[in-house]
Structure formats: structure tokens, C-alpha cells
Design a protein around this motif. Structure first.
Motif, PDB file in Angstrom:
ATOM      1  N   ARG A  16      41.345  73.788  79.289  1.00 41.91           N
ATOM      2  CA  ARG A  16      40.729  73.372  78.023  1.00 41.91           C
ATOM      3  C   ARG A  16      41.566  73.838  76.834  1.00 41.91           C
ATOM      4  NH1 ARG A  16      34.322  74.436  79.234  1.00 41.91           N
ATOM      5  NH2 ARG A  16      33.938  72.348  80.051  1.00 41.91           N
ATOM      6  N   LEU A  17      42.044  75.058  76.902  1.00 39.75           N
ATOM      7  CA  LEU A  17      42.873  75.589  75.826  1.00 39.75           C
ATOM      8  C   LEU A  17      44.165  74.799  75.689  1.00 39.75           C
ATOM      9  CD1 LEU A  17      43.371  77.746  73.663  1.00 39.75           C
ATOM     10  CD2 LEU A  17      44.328  79.180  75.473  1.00 39.75           C
ATOM     11  N   LEU A  18      44.791  74.470  76.807  1.00 38.79           N
ATOM     12  CA  LEU A  18      46.030  73.696  76.784  1.00 38.79           C
ATOM     13  C   LEU A  18      45.810  72.331  76.127  1.00 38.79           C
ATOM     14  CD1 LEU A  18      49.000  73.266  77.621  1.00 38.79           C
ATOM     15  CD2 LEU A  18      48.131  72.455  79.824  1.00 38.79           C
ATOM     16  N   LEU A  19      44.729  71.650  76.486  1.00 42.33           N
ATOM     17  CA  LEU A  19      44.448  70.341  75.895  1.00 42.33           C
ATOM     18  C   LEU A  19      44.115  70.455  74.412  1.00 42.33           C
ATOM     19  CD1 LEU A  19      42.424  68.553  78.712  1.00 42.33           C
ATOM     20  CD2 LEU A  19      44.818  68.249  78.080  1.00 42.33           C
ATOM     21  N   ALA A  20      43.383  71.496  74.027  1.00 41.84           N
ATOM     22  CA  ALA A  20      43.060  71.692  72.613  1.00 41.84           C
ATOM     23  C   ALA A  20      44.327  71.971  71.804  1.00 41.84           C
ATOM     24  CB  ALA A  20      42.059  72.835  72.460  1.00 41.84           C
ATOM     25  N   GLN A  21      45.245  72.752  72.363  1.00 43.16           N
ATOM     26  CA  GLN A  21      46.507  73.027  71.670  1.00 43.16           C
ATOM     27  C   GLN A  21      47.345  71.765  71.554  1.00 43.16           C
ATOM     28  OE1 GLN A  21      48.034  76.155  74.142  1.00 43.16           O
ATOM     29  NE2 GLN A  21      47.137  77.766  72.861  1.00 43.16           N
ATOM     30  N   PHE A  22      47.344  70.951  72.593  1.00 46.55           N
ATOM     31  CA  PHE A  22      48.076  69.687  72.561  1.00 46.55           C
ATOM     32  C   PHE A  22      47.497  68.777  71.479  1.00 46.55           C
ATOM     33  CE2 PHE A  22      49.056  65.503  74.865  1.00 46.55           C
ATOM     34  CZ  PHE A  22      50.324  65.419  74.316  1.00 46.55           C
ATOM     35  N   ALA A  23      46.178  68.707  71.381  1.00 49.30           N
ATOM     36  CA  ALA A  23      45.534  67.891  70.350  1.00 49.30           C
ATOM     37  C   ALA A  23      45.909  68.395  68.960  1.00 49.30           C
ATOM     38  CB  ALA A  23      44.015  67.915  70.533  1.00 49.30           C
ATOM     39  N   GLN A  24      45.932  69.695  68.803  1.00 49.01           N
ATOM     40  CA  GLN A  24      46.299  70.275  67.511  1.00 49.01           C
ATOM     41  C   GLN A  24      47.740  69.919  67.147  1.00 49.01           C
ATOM     42  OE1 GLN A  24      46.262  74.542  67.454  1.00 49.01           O
ATOM     43  NE2 GLN A  24      46.103  74.621  65.235  1.00 49.01           N
ATOM     44  N   GLN A  25      48.608  69.958  68.130  1.00 50.64           N
ATOM     45  CA  GLN A  25      50.008  69.617  67.892  1.00 50.64           C
ATOM     46  C   GLN A  25      50.171  68.135  67.544  1.00 50.64           C
ATOM     47  OE1 GLN A  25      52.585  70.878  70.985  1.00 50.64           O
ATOM     48  NE2 GLN A  25      54.376  70.728  69.692  1.00 50.64           N
ATOM     49  N   LEU A  26      49.450  67.261  68.230  1.00 51.04           N
ATOM     50  CA  LEU A  26      49.486  65.838  67.909  1.00 51.04           C
ATOM     51  C   LEU A  26      49.005  65.590  66.479  1.00 51.04           C
ATOM     52  CD1 LEU A  26      48.087  64.234  71.175  1.00 51.04           C
ATOM     53  CD2 LEU A  26      50.416  64.047  70.301  1.00 51.04           C
ATOM     54  N   ARG A  27      47.952  66.281  66.109  1.00 47.87           N
ATOM     55  CA  ARG A  27      47.403  66.128  64.768  1.00 47.87           C
ATOM     56  C   ARG A  27      48.405  66.620  63.715  1.00 47.87           C
ATOM     57  NH1 ARG A  27      43.302  68.615  65.956  1.00 47.87           N
ATOM     58  NH2 ARG A  27      42.140  66.872  66.751  1.00 47.87           N
ATOM     59  N   ARG A  28      49.020  67.750  63.981  1.00 48.99           N
ATOM     60  CA  ARG A  28      49.998  68.308  63.049  1.00 48.99           C
ATOM     61  C   ARG A  28      51.181  67.358  62.878  1.00 48.99           C
ATOM     62  NH1 ARG A  28      51.822  72.808  65.667  1.00 48.99           N
ATOM     63  NH2 ARG A  28      49.830  73.779  65.284  1.00 48.99           N
ATOM     64  N   ARG A  29      51.647  66.811  63.986  1.00 50.59           N
ATOM     65  CA  ARG A  29      52.769  65.863  63.921  1.00 50.59           C
ATOM     66  C   ARG A  29      52.413  64.605  63.140  1.00 50.59           C
ATOM     67  NH1 ARG A  29      54.907  65.483  69.660  1.00 50.59           N
ATOM     68  NH2 ARG A  29      55.686  67.584  69.686  1.00 50.59           N
ATOM     69  N   ALA A  30      51.208  64.115  63.333  1.00 49.80           N
ATOM     70  CA  ALA A  30      50.783  62.915  62.603  1.00 49.80           C
ATOM     71  C   ALA A  30      50.758  63.179  61.098  1.00 49.80           C
ATOM     72  CB  ALA A  30      49.407  62.460  63.089  1.00 49.80           C
ATOM     73  N   VAL A  31      50.290  64.348  60.712  1.00 47.47           N
ATOM     74  CA  VAL A  31      50.254  64.692  59.290  1.00 47.47           C
ATOM     75  C   VAL A  31      51.674  64.868  58.746  1.00 47.47           C
ATOM     76  CG1 VAL A  31      49.542  66.476  57.649  1.00 47.47           C
ATOM     77  CG2 VAL A  31      47.940  65.672  59.394  1.00 47.47           C
ATOM     78  N   GLN A  32      52.535  65.510  59.511  1.00 52.24           N
ATOM     79  CA  GLN A  32      53.924  65.672  59.075  1.00 52.24           C
ATOM     80  C   GLN A  32      54.616  64.321  58.935  1.00 52.24           C
ATOM     81  OE1 GLN A  32      55.544  68.266  62.038  1.00 52.24           O
ATOM     82  NE2 GLN A  32      54.932  70.124  60.945  1.00 52.24           N
ATOM     83  N   GLY A  40      51.690  54.746  60.714  1.00 57.51           N
ATOM     84  CA  GLY A  40      51.155  54.749  62.064  1.00 57.51           C
ATOM     85  C   GLY A  40      50.574  56.085  62.481  1.00 57.51           C
ATOM     86  N   GLN A  41      50.304  56.965  61.524  1.00 56.57           N
ATOM     87  CA  GLN A  41      49.762  58.275  61.872  1.00 56.57           C
ATOM     88  C   GLN A  41      48.353  58.173  62.449  1.00 56.57           C
ATOM     89  OE1 GLN A  41      50.689  57.384  58.825  1.00 56.57           O
ATOM     90  NE2 GLN A  41      49.041  57.696  57.401  1.00 56.57           N
ATOM     91  N   ASP A  42      47.693  57.033  62.245  1.00 58.38           N
ATOM     92  CA  ASP A  42      46.349  56.873  62.792  1.00 58.38           C
ATOM     93  C   ASP A  42      46.357  56.913  64.318  1.00 58.38           C
ATOM     94  OD1 ASP A  42      47.811  54.491  62.604  1.00 58.38           O
ATOM     95  OD2 ASP A  42      46.016  53.255  62.685  1.00 58.38           O
ATOM     96  N   VAL A  43      47.450  56.489  64.941  1.00 56.60           N
ATOM     97  CA  VAL A  43      47.543  56.542  66.406  1.00 56.60           C
ATOM     98  C   VAL A  43      47.608  58.002  66.864  1.00 56.60           C
ATOM     99  CG1 VAL A  43      48.949  55.933  68.404  1.00 56.60           C
ATOM    100  CG2 VAL A  43      48.648  54.295  66.544  1.00 56.60           C
ATOM    101  N   GLY A  44      48.417  58.806  66.199  1.00 59.84           N
ATOM    102  CA  GLY A  44      48.512  60.221  66.548  1.00 59.84           C
ATOM    103  C   GLY A  44      47.194  60.940  66.346  1.00 59.84           C
ATOM    104  N   LEU A  45      46.508  60.622  65.263  1.00 60.07           N
ATOM    105  CA  LEU A  45      45.206  61.246  65.005  1.00 60.07           C
ATOM    106  C   LEU A  45      44.169  60.795  66.025  1.00 60.07           C
ATOM    107  CD1 LEU A  45      45.140  61.022  61.118  1.00 60.07           C
ATOM    108  CD2 LEU A  45      45.574  63.044  62.525  1.00 60.07           C
ATOM    109  N   ALA A  46      44.230  59.538  66.428  1.00 58.20           N
ATOM    110  CA  ALA A  46      43.298  59.033  67.444  1.00 58.20           C
ATOM    111  C   ALA A  46      43.549  59.706  68.788  1.00 58.20           C
ATOM    112  CB  ALA A  46      43.422  57.517  67.569  1.00 58.20           C
TER     113      ALA A  46
END
Length: 100
Positions: A16-32, A40-46
Motif C-alpha cells: 500500500r505504501l509503495l502504491l501511495a508513493q507511486f501515486a504521489q510521484q505521478l501527481r508531482r510529475r504532472a504538476v511539474q 496532458g497533465q490530466d492523464v497523470g493526475l487521473a
């Protein structure tokens, strides 16, 4: 609690922690990417939302979905070639050793 149940609980927590960290990283990348002027950041956020949902309900998803999600998160964390991949985020560069 039996030892096997404890191991399963620890594994579930770690997954669970690994997946949550991955989601956080995807979100951070989309914002960057947004700051960099990319579209196309909406795909990363989704995708981040999907992985967040999986991390919360991981014990209820089908095994194949769980394996695939964890494989994607591990690949992102360690690199395409696994833990020995020099591109992985867990490895330090050559200049990070003693005396540098």
C-alpha cells in the motif's frame, strides 16, 4: 496472530505504501509538467488517483490487478532492469561515497 498472518499484514502495508508513493510521484510529475508548459497533465493526475484508490483497497482488488500495479510502481522506483538498474532512484551515484 500467526506468523504467516503477520507477514501478510506487513506485506500488505508495504505494498500500500509503495502504491501511495507511486501515486504521489505521478501527481508531482504532472504538476511539474504543467509548470514546464506541457499539456496532458490530466492523464497523470487521473493515473495518480487510480493508484491512490488501489492503495486504499488493495486487499479487495483482483490478484492480477494487484500484481500489475505493484510491478509498475516497482519499475518506477528501481528502474526497468530491477534493483541493479543504475537508473533506479534508490541507488546513489558514484560520487556519493566516502570522501566525496
Amino acid at each position: 496472530m500467526r506468523a504467516s498472518e503477520e507477514r501478510a499484514a506487513v506485506q500488505l502495508r508495504d505494498d500500500r505504501l509503495l502504491l501511495a508513493q507511486f501515486a504521489q510521484q505521478l501527481r508531482r510529475r504532472a504538476v511539474q509538467d504543467t509548470y514546464a508548459g506541457l499539456h496532458g497533465q490530466d492523464v497523470g493526475l487521473a493515473m495518480a488517483a487510480v493508484f491512490d484508490s488501489l492503495s486504499v483497497t488493495l486487499d479487495q482488488v483482483p490478484d492480477q490487478v494487484r500484481r500489475d500495479a505493484l510491478a509498475a510502481a516497482r519499475r518506477e522506483r528501481t528502474g526497468p532492469d530491477g534493483p541493479n538498474d543504475p537508473r533506479g532512484r534508490t541507488r546513489k551515484g558514484l560520487t556519493s561515497g566516502f570522501g566525496h
